[in-house]
Design an enzyme around this catalytic site. Structure first.
Site, PDB file in Angstrom:
ATOM      1  N   GLN A  18       0.795  -1.225   0.000  1.00 13.84           N
ATOM      2  CA  GLN A  18       0.000   0.000   0.000  1.00 13.84           C
ATOM      3  C   GLN A  18       0.830   1.279   0.000  1.00 13.84           C
ATOM      4  OE1 GLN A  18      -2.628  -1.710   3.321  1.00 13.84           O
ATOM      5  NE2 GLN A  18      -4.070  -0.470   2.169  1.00 13.84           N
ATOM      6  N   ARG A  75       3.720  -0.176  13.047  1.00 16.86           N
ATOM      7  CA  ARG A  75       3.444  -1.479  12.460  1.00 16.86           C
ATOM      8  C   ARG A  75       3.527  -1.372  10.937  1.00 16.86           C
ATOM      9  NH1 ARG A  75      -2.092  -4.207  11.145  1.00 16.86           N
ATOM     10  NH2 ARG A  75      -1.231  -6.129  10.332  1.00 16.86           N
ATOM     11  N   HIS A 119       1.102  -9.323   4.586  1.00 16.20           N
ATOM     12  CA  HIS A 119      -0.063  -8.455   4.422  1.00 16.20           C
ATOM     13  C   HIS A 119      -0.527  -8.585   2.956  1.00 16.20           C
ATOM     14  CE1 HIS A 119      -2.147  -4.819   6.413  1.00 16.20           C
ATOM     15  NE2 HIS A 119      -2.758  -4.990   5.267  1.00 16.20           N
ATOM     16  N   ASN A 164      -1.676 -10.814   8.428  1.00 15.72           N
ATOM     17  CA  ASN A 164      -2.675  -9.773   8.574  1.00 15.72           C
ATOM     18  C   ASN A 164      -4.003 -10.242   7.980  1.00 15.72           C
ATOM     19  OD1 ASN A 164      -3.561  -6.876   8.978  1.00 15.72           O
ATOM     20  ND2 ASN A 164      -4.011  -7.161   6.813  1.00 15.72           N
ATOM     21  N   GLU A 165      -5.033 -10.237   8.790  1.00 11.91           N
ATOM     22  CA  GLU A 165      -6.390 -10.502   8.316  1.00 11.91           C
ATOM     23  C   GLU A 165      -6.496 -11.684   7.356  1.00 11.91           C
ATOM     24  OE1 GLU A 165      -8.343  -6.991   6.897  1.00 11.91           O
ATOM     25  OE2 GLU A 165      -7.938  -5.863   8.709  1.00 11.91           O
ATOM     26  N   ASN A 293      -7.922  -6.204  14.187  1.00 11.47           N
ATOM     27  CA  ASN A 293      -8.205  -5.078  13.300  1.00 11.47           C
ATOM     28  C   ASN A 293      -9.715  -4.893  13.338  1.00 11.47           C
ATOM     29  OD1 ASN A 293      -5.518  -5.357  12.684  1.00 11.47           O
ATOM     30  ND2 ASN A 293      -5.808  -5.741  10.503  1.00 11.47           N
ATOM     31  N   TYR A 295     -13.077  -2.244  12.433  1.00 13.15           N
ATOM     32  CA  TYR A 295     -13.507  -1.045  11.720  1.00 13.15           C
ATOM     33  C   TYR A 295     -14.955  -0.640  11.921  1.00 13.15           C
ATOM     34  CZ  TYR A 295      -9.032  -0.701   9.344  1.00 13.15           C
ATOM     35  OH  TYR A 295      -7.714  -0.526   9.080  1.00 13.15           O
ATOM     36  N   GLU A 366      -5.236  -2.413  14.037  1.00 17.51           N
ATOM     37  CA  GLU A 366      -5.743  -1.438  13.063  1.00 17.51           C
ATOM     38  C   GLU A 366      -7.107  -0.944  13.514  1.00 17.51           C
ATOM     39  OE1 GLU A 366      -6.142  -2.593   8.915  1.00 17.51           O
ATOM     40  OE2 GLU A 366      -4.182  -3.557   8.974  1.00 17.51           O
ATOM     41  N   TRP A 412      -4.919   3.145  11.921  1.00 17.25           N
ATOM     42  CA  TRP A 412      -4.790   2.942  10.473  1.00 17.25           C
ATOM     43  C   TRP A 412      -5.345   4.175   9.790  1.00 17.25           C
ATOM     44  CZ3 TRP A 412      -2.372  -0.687   7.558  1.00 17.25           C
ATOM     45  CH2 TRP A 412      -2.529  -0.537   6.166  1.00 17.25           C
ATOM     46  N   GLU A 419      -5.503   1.925  -1.421  1.00 18.61           N
ATOM     47  CA  GLU A 419      -6.532   1.187  -0.675  1.00 18.61           C
ATOM     48  C   GLU A 419      -7.091   0.040  -1.535  1.00 18.61           C
ATOM     49  OE1 GLU A 419      -7.418   0.834   2.385  1.00 18.61           O
ATOM     50  OE2 GLU A 419      -9.244  -0.283   1.948  1.00 18.61           O
ATOM     51  N   TRP A 420      -6.215  -0.881  -1.899  1.00 22.66           N
ATOM     52  CA  TRP A 420      -6.606  -2.121  -2.580  1.00 22.66           C
ATOM     53  C   TRP A 420      -7.555  -1.852  -3.760  1.00 22.66           C
ATOM     54  CZ3 TRP A 420      -2.858  -4.937  -0.941  1.00 22.66           C
ATOM     55  CH2 TRP A 420      -2.417  -4.843   0.382  1.00 22.66           C
ATOM     56  N   PHE A 428      -7.372   7.010   4.215  1.00 18.98           N
ATOM     57  CA  PHE A 428      -7.425   6.559   5.605  1.00 18.98           C
ATOM     58  C   PHE A 428      -6.358   7.233   6.470  1.00 18.98           C
ATOM     59  CE2 PHE A 428      -9.886   2.947   4.032  1.00 18.98           C
ATOM     60  CZ  PHE A 428     -10.632   2.557   5.132  1.00 18.98           C
TER      61      PHE A 428
HETATM   62  C1  GAL Z   1      -7.747  -3.605   6.485  1.00 15.36           C
HETATM   63  C2  GAL Z   1      -6.406  -3.864   5.860  1.00 15.36           C
HETATM   64  C3  GAL Z   1      -5.631  -2.643   5.537  1.00 15.36           C
HETATM   65  C4  GAL Z   1      -6.468  -1.460   5.110  1.00 15.36           C
HETATM   66  C5  GAL Z   1      -7.721  -1.305   5.947  1.00 15.36           C
HETATM   67  C6  GAL Z   1      -8.701  -0.274   5.466  1.00 15.36           C
HETATM   68  O1  GAL Z   1      -8.619  -4.644   6.149  1.00 15.36           O
HETATM   69  O2  GAL Z   1      -5.613  -4.678   6.680  1.00 15.36           O
HETATM   70  O3  GAL Z   1      -4.646  -2.988   4.620  1.00 15.36           O
HETATM   71  O4  GAL Z   1      -6.690  -1.473   3.759  1.00 15.36           O
HETATM   72  O5  GAL Z   1      -8.409  -2.507   6.035  1.00 15.36           O
HETATM   73  O6  GAL Z   1      -9.537  -0.778   4.486  1.00 15.36           O
END
Ligand code: GAL
Length: 461
Positions: A18, A75, A119, A164-165, A293, A295, A366, A412, A419-420, A428
């Site tokens: 990223q 991190r 990751h 990661n995840e 993590n 959100y 995160e 995060w 962002e993928w 973010f």
């Molecule tokens: C997580 C991920 C991060 C970042 C974040 C926000 O799932 O580990 O790389 O993209 O979400 O979408």
């Protein structure tokens, strides 16, 4: 003021693909993300992480910005194919040198490196030649790669996160196909996840046996959103627990209890692989801390007619396997990811983990939000992000007051990044990145975080 325990870790986080850029520089091999971003239609505006934040060349400046925020930990993740171009055998010393310099720069700045080994950017060769996470060789390959990292960076690095995840890599990578390697299936996520858990456990065993003298700690970072029962009915309450088991229990139960949740076993039958007796022993207890993590939050209700259409929320799981319907409250505040801002969900999540897994040390590895930030007169007033962090950290403090052993928090993200599938549109970061000039501008949230860290707590005002 909400004062945190005195040894609380205040950190910030990023990941290799990223932010680094330098996608094929200095001998780096391609990863599945380098390949995935070239498939038309997969990434918003056909963007890629080829340059990203160019952190590979600007890491010194970035560490100085972190120092200004006063974080005690950072991190970041290592790109496997930067240090092992094909994922095996050959070592790329130039790649090692980059991470070595980054680690030294952090240590000089008084910032503790927390290193994630994986990751999502699997070396492409391992995908093409050995079927990636679906193949039989992957867990040993991962352990070999981890060994190289422990050998070269261990000692200077004493905090390790294996994966990661894995939920995202399994579900979005092998179920919905929206992340690399872009596969769609309702069996492969369970197989890929199975191999990820074994890979994690093998790396941990190796670390403990061979590098125990380094006195480090190693764990895994799982993601989970909170699932609140839609009604008080027993059926909805059970549905919410089931949703959490399919989300977090899938990975955390093996690590803390030695096997998958019963609800998964019952519903998935043969699609859920089995661990051998030896593997049970290997995985149980394979984490020194609980990495989370987190959100957002959704409501969960019982529904035995769930179909995959209409129910793909991205963060929901293979809904039809769970008999759970997910829904939202339109009165909640939403970020530009359309993720609801629900601080009380974070508190409940932490308390649920403490209760289910024997009150482990937890680190939020995160937590954060995306908003469409704008530079006005050279500054970015991201007051919504400040409110988000305030709300979530206040919820964390409440969980701590209720006995949860939350030991640290990683915001995060340190800066805006790739962002993928959403490309650069979703921001973010606590630092604004102008992706044309690559200039970094601290947002209001970076200043707010600095103040919070200096006070070791969230100010009430
Ligand atoms: C997580 C991920 C991060 C970042 C974040 C926000 O799932 O580990 O790389 O993209 O979400 O979408």
């Amino acid at each position: 003021m909400n004062t945190f325990p005195k040894d609380f870790i205040w950190g910030t986080a990023t990941s290799a693909y990223q932010i680094e850029g330098a996608a094929s520089k200095d001998g780096k091999g391609p990863s599945i993300w380098d390949a995935f971003v070239t498939i038309p239609g997969k990434i918003k505006n056909a963007e890629s992480g080829n340059v990203a934040c160019d952190h590979y060349h600007r890491f010194k400046e970035d560490v100085q910005l972190m120092k200004k925020m006063g974080v005690n930990a950072y991190r970041f993740s290592i790109s496997w194919s930067r240090i092992m171009p094909t994922g095996k055998d050959e070592i790329n010393e130039k790649g090692i040198e980059f991470y070595s310099n980054l680690i030294d720069t952090l240590l000089v700045a008084g910032i503790e490196p927390w290193v994630t080994l994986y990751h999502w950017d699997l070396p492409l060769t391992l995908q093409l030649e050995e079927d990636g996470w679906l193949g039989k060789t992957i867990s040993d390959r991962f352990a070999d790669y981890a060994n190289l990292c422990f050998e070269r960076f261990g000692g200077r690095v004493t905090k390790w996160i294996t994966l990661n995840e894995p939920w995202v890599a399994a579900m979005l990578g092998h179920g919905q196909g929206v992340f690399a390697p872009g596969r769609t299936s309702n069996t492969e996520p369970y197989l890929a996840a199975h191999h990820m858990i074994l890979a994690h456990a093998k790396a941990v065993k190796l670390y403990r046996e061979k590098y125990g003298f380094q006195n480090g700690k190693i764990g895994i970072a799982n993601n989970c959103d909170w699932r609140e029962p839609l009604t008080k009915s027993k059926q909805d309450q059970e549905a919410a627990v089931r949703a959490l088991e399919f989300f977090l229990g899938w990975f955390a139960d093996p690590v803390y209890k030695g096997d998958y949740p019963k609800s998964m076993r019952e519903r998935l039958g043969k699609r859920l692989p089995k661990f051998t007796e030896q593997e049970h022993q290997l995985i149980k207890g394979s984490s020194d801390f609980f990495g989370l993590n987190h959100y957002t939050t959704m409501y969960a209700s019982h529904d035995d007619g769930v179909t995959s259409e209409g129910n793909v929320y991205g963060n929901g799981g293979i809904s039809e396997d769970q008999d759970v319907s997910l829904s939202l409250d339109p009165n909640w505040e939403y970020t530009t990811m359309n993720w609801a801002v629900v601080p009380w969900g974070c508190q409940k999540m932490l308390e649920w983990i403490a209760e289910r897994y024997g009150n482990p040390d937890i680190y939020i590895t995160e937590n954060g939000c995306s908003y469409s930030d704008e530079v006005i007169n050279g500054a970015v007033n991201d007051y919504k992000r400040v409110a988000f962090f305030k709300g979530y950290l206040t919820a964390c403090k409440k969980a701590i007051d209720n006995g949860v052993k939350l030991r640290g928090y990683f915001a995060w993200s340190f800066m805006d990044n790739f962002e993928w599938a959403s490309g650069y549109e979703k921001r973010f970061g606590m630092h604004y990145v102008n992706f044309k000039t690559l200039e970094r501008i601290p947002k209001s949230s970076a200043e707010w975080y600095a103040e919070t860290i200096a006070n070791n707590g969230v100010l009430d005002n």
